[in-house]
Write an enzyme that holds these catalytic residues in place. Structure first.
Site: not given
Ligand code: KPL
Length: 317
Positions: A13, A15-16, A201, A219
């Site tokens: 995806g 990040l991968g 985390k 956020n």
């Protein structure tokens, strides 16, 4: 000339794909994909536009199947059975165990597995499955997004820590792995207490992600909203207690300051949970606030604010 190391990437995806693009300069990178990912392309390769600071590069990488299912056009997928040396796993936490199980015939005792999942729980599931292997976990603040399957945007430079979560490896192995991951050019450090990083985390995700999903906001827009303002202090008390039960000491007020700091630093971010909600995908709530509720039940404690957030997210999405 020595052969380049081969690295398999499961779950390419956002990040991968970022790690795949960055590692492919100095390593042989192979993507492990579900049979339907490349339905219109040759199953042997996957290409995407990698956008780094407005500069686009086309990355083409070889693919192998990550499962025994046939491709969508019905072509049977012969799962390559050559052993895997290094496997980086970027699947969603709830898909990880199943995805790794599909590869066990290619995992030999010398294979090393690196887990990049959000939340907590999938790491334990994989170490139980691969009890003969060297399993590591990584915690990263690198930011990437994938507006479509052919485009990956490197959104924000971060840091990555990696460390062992099974008992099979030496310090030297951990340093070799960190050196291999650093060949990406990304900022990687080895950690001798990766659980602590994962816990911190997890706590930060517990204190940001469900609120952003329930309030449908970035956020940075959390502070000042009643749902967030009235629950963040009791929630940090509960999270600090859950961490203590697991040997990680962070006071509730220290945790709350860290949460506010992350909110400020990532004020423009759409949290991963809100991205999932907006995309109509399953959220990772069971591996985030759900994991804290498991800790409560196993230790005869009550974490009512966490439970309220867990139940609300499950009820609404
Ligand atoms: O990791 C994150 C996430 O979205 O999952 C935070 C820290 C909340 C940043 O968006």
């Amino acid at each position: 000339m020595a052969d380049k190391p081969t690295i398999h990437i499961l779950g390419p995806g956002a990040l991968g794909s970022l790690w795949a693009a960055k590692l492919s300069h100095d390593n042989e990178v192979i993507l492990l994909v579900k049979p339907d990912v490349n339905k219109s392309l040759s199953p042997k390769h996957h290409s995407f536009q990698f956008i780094n600071q407005n500069e686009a590069t086309t990355i083409t990488l070889p693919c192998e199947g990550s499962s025994t299912l046939p491709w969508e056009d019905g072509t049977p997928f012969s799962l390559n059975d050559t052993p895997i040396d290094t496997l980086l796993v970027f699947t969603k936490s709830y898909d990880t165990l199943k995805a790794v199980q599909q590869l066990t015939s290619r995992i030999i005792p010398s294979s090393r597995i690196v887990l990049f999942q959000n939340g907590m729980g999938s790491q334990q599931e994989v170490t139980q499955l691969l009890f003969n292997n060297t399993v590591y976990a990584a915690s990263t603040t690198e930011g990437a997004n994938r507006p479509d399957k052919q485009t990956v945007i490197y959104a924000g430079k971060g840091e990555t820590w990696v460390g062992p979560i099974s008992n099979k490896q030496s310090q030297l192995d951990a340093e070799k792995l960190s050196a291999l991951l650093s060949s990406s050019g990304l900022n990687v450090s080895s950690s001798d207490n990766i659980w602590e990083k994962l816990w911190l985390k997890l706590a930060i995700n517990c204190a940001i992600n469900p609120f952003t999903a329930l309030l449908d906001c970035k956020n940075g827009e959390l502070i000042g909203q009643t749902l967030f303002d009235s629950n963040i202090t009791p929630l940090c008390n509960e999270l600090s207690e859950a961490m203590l039960v697991n040997g990680v000491t962070v006071s509730a007020s220290e945790l709350q300051s860290k949460v506010i700091d992350v909110i400020k630093k990532t004020h423009q971010n759409i949290s991963s949970m809100l991205q999932d909600v907006r995309a109509g995908k399953q959220t990772e709530i069971e591996y985030i606030n759900g994991y804290i509720e498991q800790i409560a039940q196993q230790n005869n404690r009550k974490f009512p604010t966490n439970l309220f957030l867990l139940e609300e997210v499950k009820r609404r999405f």
